[in-house]
Write a protein that holds these residues in place. Structure first.
Motif, PDB file in Angstrom:
ATOM      1  N   ILE A  23       0.845  -1.207   0.000  1.00  0.00           N
ATOM      2  CA  ILE A  23       0.000   0.000   0.000  1.00  0.00           C
ATOM      3  C   ILE A  23       0.878   1.255   0.000  1.00  0.00           C
ATOM      4  O   ILE A  23       1.994   1.250   0.510  1.00  0.00           O
ATOM      5  CB  ILE A  23      -0.979   0.048   1.196  1.00  0.00           C
ATOM      6  CG1 ILE A  23      -0.234   0.075   2.542  1.00  0.00           C
ATOM      7  CG2 ILE A  23      -1.940  -1.121   1.155  1.00  0.00           C
ATOM      8  CD1 ILE A  23      -1.135   0.453   3.698  1.00  0.00           C
ATOM      9  N   PHE A  25       0.455   5.609   0.558  1.00  0.00           N
ATOM     10  CA  PHE A  25      -0.353   6.805   0.838  1.00  0.00           C
ATOM     11  C   PHE A  25       0.524   7.800   1.571  1.00  0.00           C
ATOM     12  O   PHE A  25       1.631   7.463   1.997  1.00  0.00           O
ATOM     13  CB  PHE A  25      -1.603   6.478   1.676  1.00  0.00           C
ATOM     14  CG  PHE A  25      -1.324   5.968   3.067  1.00  0.00           C
ATOM     15  CD1 PHE A  25      -1.125   4.611   3.305  1.00  0.00           C
ATOM     16  CD2 PHE A  25      -1.258   6.844   4.151  1.00  0.00           C
ATOM     17  CE1 PHE A  25      -0.868   4.134   4.583  1.00  0.00           C
ATOM     18  CE2 PHE A  25      -1.004   6.379   5.434  1.00  0.00           C
ATOM     19  CZ  PHE A  25      -0.807   5.021   5.652  1.00  0.00           C
ATOM     20  N   VAL A  33      -6.049  12.185   7.630  1.00  0.00           N
ATOM     21  CA  VAL A  33      -6.137  11.146   6.604  1.00  0.00           C
ATOM     22  C   VAL A  33      -6.763   9.926   7.245  1.00  0.00           C
ATOM     23  O   VAL A  33      -6.441   9.566   8.380  1.00  0.00           O
ATOM     24  CB  VAL A  33      -4.752  10.816   6.010  1.00  0.00           C
ATOM     25  CG1 VAL A  33      -4.822   9.605   5.088  1.00  0.00           C
ATOM     26  CG2 VAL A  33      -4.217  12.026   5.250  1.00  0.00           C
ATOM     27  N   LEU A  35      -8.078   5.848   7.023  1.00  0.00           N
ATOM     28  CA  LEU A  35      -8.092   4.524   6.404  1.00  0.00           C
ATOM     29  C   LEU A  35      -9.381   3.851   6.856  1.00  0.00           C
ATOM     30  O   LEU A  35      -9.611   3.702   8.053  1.00  0.00           O
ATOM     31  CB  LEU A  35      -6.900   3.667   6.866  1.00  0.00           C
ATOM     32  CG  LEU A  35      -5.488   4.210   6.658  1.00  0.00           C
ATOM     33  CD1 LEU A  35      -4.458   3.215   7.221  1.00  0.00           C
ATOM     34  CD2 LEU A  35      -5.201   4.469   5.179  1.00  0.00           C
ATOM     35  N   LYS A  43      -5.760  -2.595   8.446  1.00  0.00           N
ATOM     36  CA  LYS A  43      -5.621  -1.234   8.971  1.00  0.00           C
ATOM     37  C   LYS A  43      -4.745  -1.209  10.230  1.00  0.00           C
ATOM     38  O   LYS A  43      -3.810  -0.426  10.335  1.00  0.00           O
ATOM     39  CB  LYS A  43      -7.016  -0.643   9.277  1.00  0.00           C
ATOM     40  CG  LYS A  43      -7.977  -0.697   8.104  1.00  0.00           C
ATOM     41  CD  LYS A  43      -9.349  -0.142   8.444  1.00  0.00           C
ATOM     42  CE  LYS A  43     -10.103  -0.835   9.559  1.00  0.00           C
ATOM     43  NZ  LYS A  43     -10.480  -2.241   9.287  1.00  0.00           N
ATOM     44  N   HIS A 206      -8.210  13.460   3.210  1.00  0.00           N
ATOM     45  CA  HIS A 206      -8.009  12.379   2.244  1.00  0.00           C
ATOM     46  C   HIS A 206      -8.355  11.070   2.916  1.00  0.00           C
ATOM     47  O   HIS A 206      -8.174  10.928   4.123  1.00  0.00           O
ATOM     48  CB  HIS A 206      -6.555  12.331   1.757  1.00  0.00           C
ATOM     49  CG  HIS A 206      -6.200  13.520   0.920  1.00  0.00           C
ATOM     50  ND1 HIS A 206      -6.522  13.621  -0.412  1.00  0.00           N
ATOM     51  CD2 HIS A 206      -5.588  14.669   1.259  1.00  0.00           C
ATOM     52  CE1 HIS A 206      -6.111  14.783  -0.867  1.00  0.00           C
ATOM     53  NE2 HIS A 206      -5.538  15.452   0.128  1.00  0.00           N
ATOM     54  N   HIS A 208      -8.592   6.545   2.271  1.00  0.00           N
ATOM     55  CA  HIS A 208      -8.249   5.372   1.468  1.00  0.00           C
ATOM     56  C   HIS A 208      -9.084   4.206   1.959  1.00  0.00           C
ATOM     57  O   HIS A 208      -9.150   3.958   3.167  1.00  0.00           O
ATOM     58  CB  HIS A 208      -6.764   5.050   1.609  1.00  0.00           C
ATOM     59  CG  HIS A 208      -5.888   6.226   1.328  1.00  0.00           C
ATOM     60  ND1 HIS A 208      -5.562   6.618   0.058  1.00  0.00           N
ATOM     61  CD2 HIS A 208      -5.330   7.133   2.167  1.00  0.00           C
ATOM     62  CE1 HIS A 208      -4.817   7.724   0.122  1.00  0.00           C
ATOM     63  NE2 HIS A 208      -4.670   8.053   1.396  1.00  0.00           N
ATOM     64  N   MET A 210      -9.433   0.336   2.304  1.00  0.00           N
ATOM     65  CA  MET A 210      -8.605  -0.882   2.248  1.00  0.00           C
ATOM     66  C   MET A 210      -9.482  -2.118   2.196  1.00  0.00           C
ATOM     67  O   MET A 210     -10.504  -2.204   2.875  1.00  0.00           O
ATOM     68  CB  MET A 210      -7.680  -0.962   3.466  1.00  0.00           C
ATOM     69  CG  MET A 210      -6.507   0.006   3.400  1.00  0.00           C
ATOM     70  SD  MET A 210      -5.374  -0.184   4.797  1.00  0.00           S
ATOM     71  CE  MET A 210      -4.557  -1.729   4.368  1.00  0.00           C
ATOM     72  N   VAL A 215      -5.091  -1.017  -0.935  1.00  0.00           N
ATOM     73  CA  VAL A 215      -5.915   0.185  -1.064  1.00  0.00           C
ATOM     74  C   VAL A 215      -6.662   0.070  -2.385  1.00  0.00           C
ATOM     75  O   VAL A 215      -6.051  -0.043  -3.450  1.00  0.00           O
ATOM     76  CB  VAL A 215      -5.044   1.461  -1.057  1.00  0.00           C
ATOM     77  CG1 VAL A 215      -5.876   2.678  -1.437  1.00  0.00           C
ATOM     78  CG2 VAL A 215      -4.415   1.672   0.318  1.00  0.00           C
ATOM     79  N   SER A 218      -9.121   5.664  -3.395  1.00  0.00           N
ATOM     80  CA  SER A 218      -8.605   6.809  -2.647  1.00  0.00           C
ATOM     81  C   SER A 218      -9.284   8.072  -3.144  1.00  0.00           C
ATOM     82  O   SER A 218      -9.685   8.150  -4.307  1.00  0.00           O
ATOM     83  CB  SER A 218      -7.092   6.966  -2.873  1.00  0.00           C
ATOM     84  OG  SER A 218      -6.405   5.829  -2.431  1.00  0.00           O
ATOM     85  N   LEU A 224     -15.268  10.227  -1.301  1.00  0.00           N
ATOM     86  CA  LEU A 224     -15.597   8.851  -0.911  1.00  0.00           C
ATOM     87  C   LEU A 224     -16.959   8.776  -0.229  1.00  0.00           C
ATOM     88  O   LEU A 224     -17.688   7.802  -0.389  1.00  0.00           O
ATOM     89  CB  LEU A 224     -14.513   8.255  -0.012  1.00  0.00           C
ATOM     90  CG  LEU A 224     -13.129   8.093  -0.652  1.00  0.00           C
ATOM     91  CD1 LEU A 224     -12.254   7.172   0.189  1.00  0.00           C
ATOM     92  CD2 LEU A 224     -13.206   7.549  -2.071  1.00  0.00           C
TER      93      LEU A 224
END
Ligand SMILES: Nc1ncnc2c1ncn2[C@@H]1O[C@H](COP(=O)(O)OP(=O)(O)O)[C@@H](O)[C@H]1O
Ligand SMILES: [Mg+2]
Length: 238
Positions: A23, A25, A33, A35, A43, A206, A208, A210, A215, A218, A224
């Motif tokens: 991954i 990022f 950020v 996850l 994670k 931001h 991501h 998983m 990932v 993103s 998202l």
């Protein structure tokens, strides 16, 4: 924007089982950020690797301009990376005050430590009111506050939070999310891991997604949050 943390093609395995499969990022200064991903996505493994608790199989981690690959866990804390772990892991028999002090174990500036303890009590008044009680007497949400307060005691540049809302009532979850927002407003950089995608994505600069160690998607938190696949998979819509 400066990248405070940069993760490139990170792979982490438990024996033969590859839990994180390459991954990448980054986390820029001042950002949140996030996850997100279902149970088993990798994670927690990612955060534990960033903290130096697990050695990666390959890939690179750069924090504040320095490679982290061979830095031991206690040194990583002193570089400015703090971790509030999944399940909180507070010390139930120690008092709330003692738990906070433990977060400052690498510091020697007594006055600064006391100031930061007071700041934790301002952020979470319940911790101040009960400072002399055993931490095991706190509710789940209060223990989460203590875990966050303790992580902040190392004066981190990056705060990593693993599932801070896990097991909390909706009201307590809102309070924790509001605190995360306040921390960002105060300039903290945060890497947030959450299964509660709705709340986390609405805070994230931001994010991501998983899935089984990779990932798969993103974007900005807002992107998202409005992405149809994400809404179906994580926000219980169909
Ligand atoms: N200590 C461990 N030993 C072996 N496998 C593990 C260990 N911890 C996690 N795993 C496996 O690694 C994968 C990723 O787990 P984890 O990082 O905890 O995911 P998440 O935090 O996204 O739920 C899962 O398949 C999990 O079963
Ligand atoms: Mg986890």
């Amino acid at each position: 924007m400066t990248a405070l943390l940069k993760v490139e093609d990170l792979k982490v395995a438990y024996g033969k089982i590859e839990a994180v499969k390459g991954i990448s990022f980054q986390v820029n200064e001042g950002e949140i950020v996030c996850l997100v991903g279902t149970n088993g996505a990798g994670k927690t493994t990612t955060l534990r690797t960033l903290s130096g608790l697990i050695k990666p199989k390959s890939g690179s981690i750069t924090f504040d301009g320095k490679p982290l690959a061979s830095v031991p866990a206690h040194k990583i804390v002193s570089l400015g990376l703090a971790h509030s772990p999944e399940g909180r892991h507070i010390f139930p028999r120690l008092t709330i005050a003692e738990n906070l002090q433990l977060g400052a174990f690498l510091r020697t500036d007594k006055e600064g430590i006391e100031k930061d303890v007071q700041r934790a009590y301002e952020m979470f008044p319940i911790l101040g009111e009960r400072r002399k009680q055993a931490a095991g007497t706190l509710s789940g949400g209060e223990q989460q506050m203590l875990a966050m307060g303790r992580a902040l005691m190392s004066q981190p540049k990056l705060l990593m939070l693993d599932e801070p809302s896990m097991g909390l009532s909706p009201l307590m979850m809102q309070k924790i999310m509001a605190t995360i927002k306040d921390l960002k407003a105060a300039g903290m950089t945060i890497l947030l891991v959450e299964q509660n995608a709705q709340a986390a994505l609405s805070l994230a600069d931001h994010a991501h997604v998983m899935e089984i160690g990779k990932v798969v998607l993103s974007g900005t938190g807002r992107d998202l949050l409005h992405n149809e696949d994400v809404r179906k998979a994580y926000l219980g819509e169909d």
